[in-house]
Design an enzyme around this catalytic site. Structure first.
Site, PDB file in Angstrom:
ATOM      1  N   ASP A  91       9.624 -11.711  28.375  1.00  0.00           N
ATOM      2  CA  ASP A  91       8.876 -10.401  29.071  1.00  0.00           C
ATOM      3  C   ASP A  91       7.932 -10.120  28.165  1.00  0.00           C
ATOM      4  OD1 ASP A  91       8.372  -8.413  30.688  1.00  0.00           O
ATOM      5  OD2 ASP A  91       9.988  -7.373  30.297  1.00  0.00           O
ATOM      6  N   HIS A 109       5.638 -12.869  40.903  1.00  0.00           N
ATOM      7  CA  HIS A 109       5.500 -11.601  40.221  1.00  0.00           C
ATOM      8  C   HIS A 109       4.369 -11.465  39.115  1.00  0.00           C
ATOM      9  CE1 HIS A 109       6.374  -7.795  38.029  1.00  0.00           C
ATOM     10  NE2 HIS A 109       6.518  -8.665  36.862  1.00  0.00           N
TER      11      HIS A 109
END
Length: 328
Positions: A156, A229
């Site tokens: 992330d 995403h």
């Protein structure tokens, strides 16, 4: 994206550019409506740097820091004459399938350190100082998970700006000179359906995220029938210029309660960039083709704040205290 004349922005921002930490606490509170509560909150905001020093001095290698963000409603209740140009409450987003809720929050404290006990001690002392003037509405203890992965197993924050690109993306420039060096902050607490995610084949997980799971290589999905995403969260203007934000997301969880989540926190020079990113995720591009990650991750909070630069924060505190003293 680099903004023009950013070099005139004061660098004395709050610690937005601090390195990603191994521990964090995300604390959101509301402030009571009476004058005493407002005065107390303003006073504590003015003493934050001293509190960081008092706790952080116990272990300088712990790199303790705290960023304070102020919500639109509290900004107005403090009687401040001017506010950042884009500051407004988080607007709920209703897509065809998923919804991003808007939740309460007057103050955000983003506490970071290399030691969880330092985050704990700072939060304890902070809440002691605030006392009955505030009500805690959300408190999340985050941790760095292995090689900066979320609990879904993917790295992330790969696209975070670095170097000179970081302040240009995260800090307000001369387009709003009174608040230069500050940052718009949006937070959302997501809970994951880990059982459903585990049942999803890895290649489908990678299509949803837009990166390979093991080695974190970006997947080109320009010609794919459904955007990932990664692609939906990439914001460009009409001229093709890309606008970045700074993410300091952290995993959190309680396995005994089957609670697994990601706390999203985004810092941006322009609030509209995060708003557009969320619109693309929930509404879809084209409409209806929403971010499939939302089938597994559900937001439970949504709040917007502004984190002023340190000198600006001190001036705001002084102005608020003078205003509140006159109104008594």
């Amino acid at each position: 994206m680099s903004g023009k004349n950013w070099d005139r922005v004061p660098i004395d921002a709050q610690s937005v550019d601090a390195p990603l930490s191994s521990s964090a606490v995300f604390l959101v509170v509301t402030v009571g409506g009476d004058q005493a509560a407002l005065s107390k909150a303003a006073s504590v905001l003015g003493e934050l740097d001293d509190l960081v020093k008092n706790v952080g001095f116990r272990d300088l290698s712990g790199r303790l820091s705290c960023i304070a963000g102020i919500g639109r409603d509290l900004w107005d209740r403090l009687g401040l004459d001017r506010r950042p140009q884009e500051l407004k409450p988080f607007a709920p987003i209703k897509g065809s399938v998923h919804t991003a809720p808007s939740t309460a929050g007057d103050l955000l404290f983003h506490i970071r350190a290399e030691r969880a006990d330092m985050c704990f001690e700072f939060e304890r002392m902070l809440l002691d100082n605030l006392g009955a003037s505030v009500t805690v509405v959300d408190e999340v203890e985050g941790f760095r998970y292995f090689d900066a992965r979320d609990l879904l197993g993917f790295v992330d924050g790969t696209a975070n700006p670095t170097g000179l690109d970081l302040p240009a993306a995260a800090l307000v420039g001369d387009e709003d000179g009174d608040f230069a060096g500050g940052s718009y902050v949006v937070v959302q607490k997501y809970l994951h359906d880990m059982n459903a995610w585990k049942e999803t084949p890895t290649h489908l997980q990678e299509e949803i995220i837009g990166r390979t799971k093991i080695d974190n290589i970006e997947i080109d999905d320009d010609d794919a029938p459904r955007k990932s995403h990664k692609s939906l969260a990439t914001i460009t203007d009409a001229d093709g210029n890309e606008f970045d934000i700074l993410r300091d997301n952290m995993p959190f969880g309680r396995p005994g309660k089957q609670e697994f989540g990601t706390y999203f926190i985004g810092y941006s020079r322009y609030l509209w960039v995060i708003e557009k990113m969320l619109q693309r995720m929930y509404i879809g591009d084209p409409p209806g083709a929403y971010d499939r990650l939302l089938d597994f991750s559900t937001p439970h909070t949504g709040t917007t704040f502004f984190a002023p630069a340190r000198p600006t924060l001190q001036k705001l505190v002084e102005a608020a205290q003078e205003k509140l003293a006159v109104d008594r």
